[in-house]
Design a protein around this motif. Structure first.
Motif, PDB file in Angstrom:
ATOM      1  N   GLN A  31       0.853  -1.176   0.000  1.00  0.00           N
ATOM      2  CA  GLN A  31       0.000   0.000   0.000  1.00  0.00           C
ATOM      3  C   GLN A  31       0.892   1.230   0.000  1.00  0.00           C
ATOM      4  O   GLN A  31       1.597   1.496   0.967  1.00  0.00           O
ATOM      5  N   MET A  32       0.859   1.941  -1.103  1.00  0.00           N
ATOM      6  CA  MET A  32       1.642   3.159  -1.236  1.00  0.00           C
ATOM      7  C   MET A  32       0.705   4.358  -1.094  1.00  0.00           C
ATOM      8  O   MET A  32      -0.452   4.298  -1.500  1.00  0.00           O
ATOM      9  N   ILE A  33       1.238   5.424  -0.522  1.00  0.00           N
ATOM     10  CA  ILE A  33       0.529   6.696  -0.427  1.00  0.00           C
ATOM     11  C   ILE A  33       1.508   7.791  -0.830  1.00  0.00           C
ATOM     12  O   ILE A  33       2.712   7.542  -0.962  1.00  0.00           O
ATOM     13  N   SER A  34       0.983   8.995  -0.998  1.00  0.00           N
ATOM     14  CA  SER A  34       1.852  10.145  -1.253  1.00  0.00           C
ATOM     15  C   SER A  34       1.340  11.327  -0.435  1.00  0.00           C
ATOM     16  O   SER A  34       0.177  11.376  -0.041  1.00  0.00           O
ATOM     17  N   ILE A  35       2.224  12.254  -0.176  1.00  0.00           N
ATOM     18  CA  ILE A  35       1.870  13.457   0.584  1.00  0.00           C
ATOM     19  C   ILE A  35       1.000  14.342  -0.291  1.00  0.00           C
ATOM     20  O   ILE A  35       1.325  14.609  -1.447  1.00  0.00           O
ATOM     21  N   ASP A  36      -0.127  14.823   0.272  1.00  0.00           N
ATOM     22  CA  ASP A  36      -1.117  15.578  -0.498  1.00  0.00           C
ATOM     23  C   ASP A  36      -1.238  17.031  -0.052  1.00  0.00           C
ATOM     24  O   ASP A  36      -2.276  17.657  -0.229  1.00  0.00           O
TER      25      ASP A  36
END
Length: 154
Positions: A31-36
């Motif tokens: 599960q990858m996320i990115s800073i928003d």
């Protein structure tokens, strides 16, 4: 051996095989996320009372390794770990450059023209993939292809 005993062993083997396949697939799932947001603090714990470790910029990709309430425990491309507040993240694919300097090419392959460079730690918006190559956009808006082995992220 009776037919029912043979059938029972066959079914047991089938279930074991299915379990092993599903377990391997789950282990591969990341599960990858990115800073928003323009800047988000990565913290030592799952609270704003916990000390910031450092500030992450927009798009910075992170691997989720745990969750506590509204907080994600994450790991970055250098294997550093910390916590970020989930509402400040997104599922927008990004990569970060993990080599000193990489070539940005006009197409997916080393035979394509070099159209720019990217440096270690630079965050790139992921636009697509073709085999082992990733199409990216730099923060300056330049679009090109980089070998996937030189990047970390989605």
């Amino acid at each position: 051996m009776t037919l029912s005993r043979s059938l029972s062993r066959s079914l047991s083997g089938l279930f074991l095989s299915a379990f092993l396949i599903l377990s391997a697939s789950a282990a591969d799932a990341r599960q990858m996320i990115s800073i928003d947001r323009p800047e988000v603090n990565m913290r030592t714990g799952a609270s704003t009372r916990d000390a910031p470790l450092w500030t992450l910029s927009a798009g910075y990709p992170l691997l989720v390794i745990g969750q506590q309430g509204q907080w994600y425990k994450v790991r970055d491309f250098e294997n550093d770990e910390g916590w970020v507040y989930r509402p400040l993240t997104a599922k927008k694919p990004h990569h970060v450059v993990k080599s000193k300097i990489v070539n940005l090419r006009s197409g997916p392959g080393t035979k394509h023209t070099v159209v720019g460079k990217a440096e270690y730690g630079e965050v790139l918006r992921t636009l697509g993939r073709r085999a082992d190559w990733v199409r990216v956009r730099t923060s300056g808006g330049q679009i090109g292809w980089i070998s996937g082995r030189l990047l970390w992220g989605w």
